[in-house]
Design a protein around this motif. Structure first.
Motif, PDB file in Angstrom:
ATOM      1  N   ILE A  25       0.839  -1.205   0.000  1.00 50.13           N
ATOM      2  CA  ILE A  25       0.000   0.000   0.000  1.00 50.13           C
ATOM      3  C   ILE A  25       0.870   1.251   0.000  1.00 50.13           C
ATOM      4  O   ILE A  25       0.680   2.182  -0.797  1.00 50.13           O
ATOM      5  N   LEU A  26       1.840   1.275   0.911  1.00 51.28           N
ATOM      6  CA  LEU A  26       2.727   2.431   1.033  1.00 51.28           C
ATOM      7  C   LEU A  26       3.483   2.696  -0.270  1.00 51.28           C
ATOM      8  O   LEU A  26       3.526   3.827  -0.770  1.00 51.28           O
ATOM      9  N   GLY A  27       4.083   1.653  -0.827  1.00 46.67           N
ATOM     10  CA  GLY A  27       4.864   1.820  -2.049  1.00 46.67           C
ATOM     11  C   GLY A  27       4.023   2.234  -3.235  1.00 46.67           C
ATOM     12  O   GLY A  27       4.463   3.035  -4.075  1.00 46.67           O
ATOM     13  N   THR A  28       2.805   1.700  -3.324  1.00 41.94           N
ATOM     14  CA  THR A  28       1.925   2.075  -4.423  1.00 41.94           C
ATOM     15  C   THR A  28       1.553   3.553  -4.341  1.00 41.94           C
ATOM     16  O   THR A  28       1.549   4.266  -5.354  1.00 41.94           O
ATOM     17  N   LEU A  29       1.261   4.025  -3.143  1.00 39.70           N
ATOM     18  CA  LEU A  29       0.925   5.444  -2.974  1.00 39.70           C
ATOM     19  C   LEU A  29       2.142   6.336  -3.231  1.00 39.70           C
ATOM     20  O   LEU A  29       2.038   7.359  -3.925  1.00 39.70           O
ATOM     21  N   LEU A  30       3.298   5.957  -2.701  1.00 38.55           N
ATOM     22  CA  LEU A  30       4.482   6.792  -2.865  1.00 38.55           C
ATOM     23  C   LEU A  30       5.020   6.776  -4.293  1.00 38.55           C
ATOM     24  O   LEU A  30       5.742   7.706  -4.691  1.00 38.55           O
TER      25      LEU A  30
END
Length: 430
Positions: A342-347
């Motif tokens: 989730i974090l990597g997709t958003l960033l």
């Protein structure tokens, strides 16, 4: 040289370029062959050893058995139906059936400039590791028959459609979602499915009363090292070529893994006085999972920040889920892979910007012109993947429970251990 001769040479060179553009690239083919082996190496033996060392000795063989068997089942299903559902044209939601059993695909067929059978093989290794990751959510308590049925159904009902959304020309691809190597397709789907499974099955016996410790950290660290090496093929191979995109993807992957490991160890050192081997390897995986969707769109500066954020946020997500929510996601699949994805997709929607100085990436998708637009698409991708995976995984677990007279082994079998109760073998004969 007269103008006529120049025109002929120019025409011949253009024809030659056109022909070569549709020919197989030996260099790219060699790299994707290598990457396919690296990604399979992540599951067998990498993930098997990583997970196997984290459970108790009475269940180590069951984990190895599940990883190996899921690899076999997923491979057959990918050939028979999964590849077609994911990569045939179909519609925005799911692919069609014209590539069932690789119908119409020969060794001469190309996908870009590599053989299509190789592209199918490379994608098969992703289809193998994703359901295998979910094992960590129900380790040490789920019937072997239920594991196999759930994994098979899940591959076709969850993994294949979401792969089509993102990489097969589906609706998220049309929106310009950035997911280079599987933040949504692999990590969010596996993490959410593991969380749902842990909640449906309930905690292991004694989970809230006693510490359930890994039985062999040497095995776990060995498996973690294999995962780190294999991730070069996971992310670097997703460039589908031996080129600068692959090289940069590997570099940022390595940087993020390193930063994730350092961050997790530093937090443990500060909170507990000593860093642990388990913390270092878990932080590494958090960094790897976080950089995966962004690895083709960000530079080394962005990778540093993503690895730092992955190590920090995944650490506290693990603590929150275990200590506050008291959910027995046994091997931390959701807080590490799910939250990291989730974090990597958003960033990826942030650090793909070309205007962040040393933290700049390589720009937004053609259909998105601003960071806000790209971030909005990334958020939609996260929410859609999370919601669809959670609902369908829950329904599949209930269906499998009906088919197997319950998902969970009985209390006596759990106490004895799954190695003996499910396989009549022992991981160690001492």
């Amino acid at each position: 040289m007269n103008k006529f001769a120049v025109s002929i040479i120019t025409l011949l060179s253009l024809c030659s370029f056109s022909a070569s553009a549709s020919e197989m690239s030996g260099a790219n083919t060699a790299w994707i062959l290598t990457s396919s082996a690296l990604v399979l190496f992540m599951t067998l033996p990498g993930l098997a050893l990583f997970y196997g060392g984290l459970v108790r000795s009475k269940n180590v063989l069951s984990i190895l058995m599940q990883c190996f068997t899921i690899a076999a089942i997923a491979s057959v299903l990918w050939l028979v139906l999964g590849y077609s559902l994911a990569f045939d044209e179909g519609n925005g939601f799911v692919g069609g059936l014209s590539k069932v059993m690789l119908s119409g695909v020969s060794k001469a067929s190309l996908s870009g400039d590599i053989p299509e059978v190789l592209f199918m093989l490379f994608q098969m290794t992703f289809a193998v590791i994703t359901p295998a990751l979910i094992i960590g959510g129900f380790a040490e308590r789920m019937k072997f028959s239920a594991v196999l049925l759930f994994s098979a159904f899940w591959l076709l009902a969850v993994y294949a459609p979401i792969t089509h959304w993102v990489w097969g020309g589906g609706w998220l691809a049309e929106m310009g979602l950035y997911d280079f190597a599987g933040g949504t397709v692999v990590h969010i789907t596996a993490g959410v499915a593991a969380l749902v499974a842990a909640m449906v099955l309930g905690p292991r016996k004694g989970y809230l009363k006693t510490s359930i410790l890994p039985h062999n950290m040497t095995m776990t660290v060995t498996g973690a090292g294999m995962l780190w090496v294999g991730w070069y093929g996971f992310n670097g191979g997703s460039a589908l070529g031996a080129n600068g995109d692959a090289a940069m993807a590997i570099l940022v992957t390595h940087i993020s893994a390193s930063m994730g490991a350092m961050t997790w160890a530093a937090i443990e050192w500060k909170k507990f006085g000593k860093p642990s081997a388990l913390g270092v390897v878990t932080g590494m995986v958090a960094g790897l999972g976080s950089i995966t969707p962004a690895s083709g769109f960000v530079g080394p500066g962005g990778a540093l920040v993503i690895g730092l954020a992955g190590g920090f946020i995944c650490f506290y997500a693990t603590v929150y889920i275990k200590q506050k929510l008291k959910i027995d996601d046994s091997l931390d699949v959701f807080p590490v892979h799910g939250v990291g994805g989730i974090l990597g997709t958003l960033l990826a929607g942030v650090f793909s910007s070309t205007e962040l100085g040393v933290f700049s990436g390589y720009g937004f998708a053609e259909v998105n012109s601003t960071m806000a637009e790209q971030f909005g698409v990334q958020l939609i991708g996260v929410l859609a993947t999370f919601g669809y995976t959670a609902v369908v995984s829950y329904l599949l677990l209930k269906l499998v429970a009906l088919m197997t007279n319950g998902l969970r082994v009985d209390e006596e079998q759990e106490v004895t251990g799954l190695d003996i109760s499910e396989h009549e073998e022992a991981g160690y004969n001492l």
